[in-house]
Design a protein around this motif. Structure first.
Motif, PDB file in Angstrom:
ATOM      1  N   LYS A  82       0.590  -1.041   0.290  1.00 23.65           N
ATOM      2  CA  LYS A  82       0.071  -0.577  -0.215  1.00 23.65           C
ATOM      3  C   LYS A  82       0.532   0.919  -0.099  1.00 23.65           C
ATOM      4  CE  LYS A  82      -3.573  -2.488   3.108  1.00 23.65           C
ATOM      5  NZ  LYS A  82      -4.189  -2.752   4.127  1.00 23.65           N
ATOM      6  N   PRO A  83       0.978   2.164  -0.460  1.00 22.12           N
ATOM      7  CA  PRO A  83       1.146   3.633  -0.437  1.00 22.12           C
ATOM      8  C   PRO A  83       0.765   4.114   1.198  1.00 22.12           C
ATOM      9  CG  PRO A  83      -1.171   4.039  -1.810  1.00 22.12           C
ATOM     10  CD  PRO A  83      -0.832   2.574  -1.537  1.00 22.12           C
ATOM     11  N   ASP A  84       2.072   5.034   1.355  1.00 26.12           N
ATOM     12  CA  ASP A  84       1.900   5.401   3.037  1.00 26.12           C
ATOM     13  C   ASP A  84       0.863   6.112   3.362  1.00 26.12           C
ATOM     14  OD1 ASP A  84       4.859   5.106   3.069  1.00 26.12           O
ATOM     15  OD2 ASP A  84       5.486   6.582   3.332  1.00 26.12           O
ATOM     16  N   THR A  85      -0.443   6.989   2.117  1.00 25.78           N
ATOM     17  CA  THR A  85      -1.162   8.142   2.833  1.00 25.78           C
ATOM     18  C   THR A  85      -2.553   6.879   2.521  1.00 25.78           C
ATOM     19  OG1 THR A  85      -2.329   7.545   0.515  1.00 25.78           O
ATOM     20  CG2 THR A  85      -0.964   9.226   1.466  1.00 25.78           C
ATOM     21  N   GLN A  86      -2.334   4.977   2.859  1.00 22.83           N
ATOM     22  CA  GLN A  86      -3.686   4.705   2.699  1.00 22.83           C
ATOM     23  C   GLN A  86      -3.398   3.604   4.108  1.00 22.83           C
ATOM     24  OE1 GLN A  86      -4.821   2.068  -0.912  1.00 22.83           O
ATOM     25  NE2 GLN A  86      -5.763   0.688   0.637  1.00 22.83           N
ATOM     26  N   ILE A  87      -1.733   3.698   4.377  1.00 20.22           N
ATOM     27  CA  ILE A  87      -1.818   2.957   4.900  1.00 20.22           C
ATOM     28  C   ILE A  87      -1.802   3.778   6.581  1.00 20.22           C
ATOM     29  CG2 ILE A  87       0.783   2.115   6.794  1.00 20.22           C
ATOM     30  CD1 ILE A  87       1.616   1.931   4.258  1.00 20.22           C
ATOM     31  N   PHE A  88      -2.194   4.355   6.891  1.00 19.52           N
ATOM     32  CA  PHE A  88      -1.875   5.532   7.681  1.00 19.52           C
ATOM     33  C   PHE A  88      -4.135   5.555   7.844  1.00 19.52           C
ATOM     34  CE2 PHE A  88       2.237   7.393   7.524  1.00 19.52           C
ATOM     35  CZ  PHE A  88       2.418   7.486   8.801  1.00 19.52           C
ATOM     36  N   GLY A  89      -4.389   5.838   6.636  1.00 21.21           N
ATOM     37  CA  GLY A  89      -5.601   6.257   6.311  1.00 21.21           C
ATOM     38  C   GLY A  89      -6.602   4.733   7.109  1.00 21.21           C
ATOM     39  N   ASP A  90      -6.387   3.193   7.048  1.00 20.17           N
ATOM     40  CA  ASP A  90      -6.597   2.200   7.627  1.00 20.17           C
ATOM     41  C   ASP A  90      -5.775   2.002   9.058  1.00 20.17           C
ATOM     42  OD1 ASP A  90      -7.323   1.659   4.906  1.00 20.17           O
ATOM     43  OD2 ASP A  90      -6.101   0.865   3.871  1.00 20.17           O
TER      44      ASP A  90
END
Length: 338
Positions: A82-90
């Motif tokens: 996953k990209p970083d934005t999705q890692i923190f979003g999940d």
């Protein structure tokens, strides 16, 4: 008062011979044991059902523990896609452990662009493999001498070997750096060999200090003690020497111990960080663990960090899965004997 002796022929055969009659109660009891007494079977089944971990509850507990302990690995592997934005979003939901959303292998490609990961992996594989092979050989031979050979004071030597386990490596690291910098080594210079001083910034400085291991010697010793020593005597009667007994009698019977020592030697060699950081300066000689610091120098990309840690974790997981049965068997045998 006098008693009249009973004639020998009038006495039962069991009394004359001292053996129970074939059709007597003793024979009936033996037949009941051979055929299986329902009462005994019932008690054995009840005992087995009370053993921990054998019923449905035990399997449920094992499954729950496996799921809990697999969460960090699952999060690491999923986040590497996953990209970083999705890692923190999940982070706030179960999606952090599920392969959902925008998935790709871009982080893995970026890892090889950011660090020489292939070179680091090759270095670690070579260093770990050589350390394991030499460690199994040296530690098993030391344990064989302490376990099978008739040597005075071997109990004291084994006690001193085990006592070194209480000394942490961090205490020995700085003196060890000084010592390896004073040791000689043969180096090739064209078609000639030269004797140089100092092992720093080499491959062998990452291997030689970790070949002999006190815990590996103890594991081999405990396992060798469970092998009957009558096998040694039979081999010596056939003219075998100690090395032949070690090579052709004891070691072929020590597969679980070899697998366990291989795993316990491979893990520290693969995960080594402090020692290479102190003795290796050239990038071409560095192992995989030193590559982690490359991702925290400028902009930190957590997707790339997870991808790199996934790459260096897979060999360890694969090795343990391949040898887990032998590992458990060796630990159980050593624990019972000890």
């Amino acid at each position: 008062m006098t008693t009249t002796p009973v004639p020998e022929t009038a006495r039962p055969r069991a009394a004359r011979t001292g053996k129970p009659r074939i059709g007597g109660p003793d024979a009936a009891a033996r037949r009941a044991v051979v055929r299986g007494n329902p009462g005994r079977r019932g008690r054995g089944a009840a005992t087995r059902s009370l053993r921990p971990g054998t019923g449905l509850g035990g399997w449920i507990l094992r499954a729950a523990l496996a799921v809990v302990f697999s969460f960090p690995l699952l999060f690491m592997f999923v986040s590497s896609l996953k990209p970083d934005t999705q890692i923190f979003g999940d982070m706030g939901s179960l999606a952090a452990f599920l392969p959902v959303g925008h998935l790709s292998f871009e982080n893995y490609a970026a890892v090889f662009d950011r660090v020489p990961a292939a070179r680091f992996l090759l270095n670690s594989v070579g260093i770990s493999a050589v350390t394991v092979v030499l460690g199994v050989l040296v530690n098993s031979m030391a344990a064989f001498a302490l376990s099978r050979m008739r040597v005075r004071g071997k109990g004291v030597v084994l006690t001193l070997v085990i006592a070194t386990l209480i000394v942490p490596f961090e205490t020995l690291a700085l003196p060890l750096v000084w010592w390896v910098n004073q040791l000689p080594w043969l180096t090739a210079n064209g078609f000639s060999l030269e004797l140089t001083t100092g092992w720093l910034d080499t491959y062998h400085v990452q291997i030689v200090p970790f070949i002999a291991n006190a815990f590996s010697i103890y594991l081999f010793h405990q396992y060798f003690e469970s092998i009957p020593k009558e096998l040694d005597e039979a081999a010596r009667m056939d003219g075998a020497g100690w090395f032949t007994i070690y090579r052709r009698v004891v070691m072929p019977l020590s597969g679980p111990a070899v697998a366990t020592v291989a795993i316990l030697t491979f893990l520290p060699a693969w995960n080594s960080y402090l020692w290479p950081l102190m003795v290796v300066q050239t990038e071409e000689l560095r192992p995989v663990m030193l590559g982690v610091q490359y991702f925290f120098q400028l902009n930190v990309s957590w997707g790339e960090v997870m991808a790199y840690t996934s790459l260096i974790t897979l060999p360890v997981v694969a090795l343990f899965i391949a040898f887990q049965r032998a590992f458990v068997n060796s630990i159980a045998a050593s624990g019972v004997k000890g």
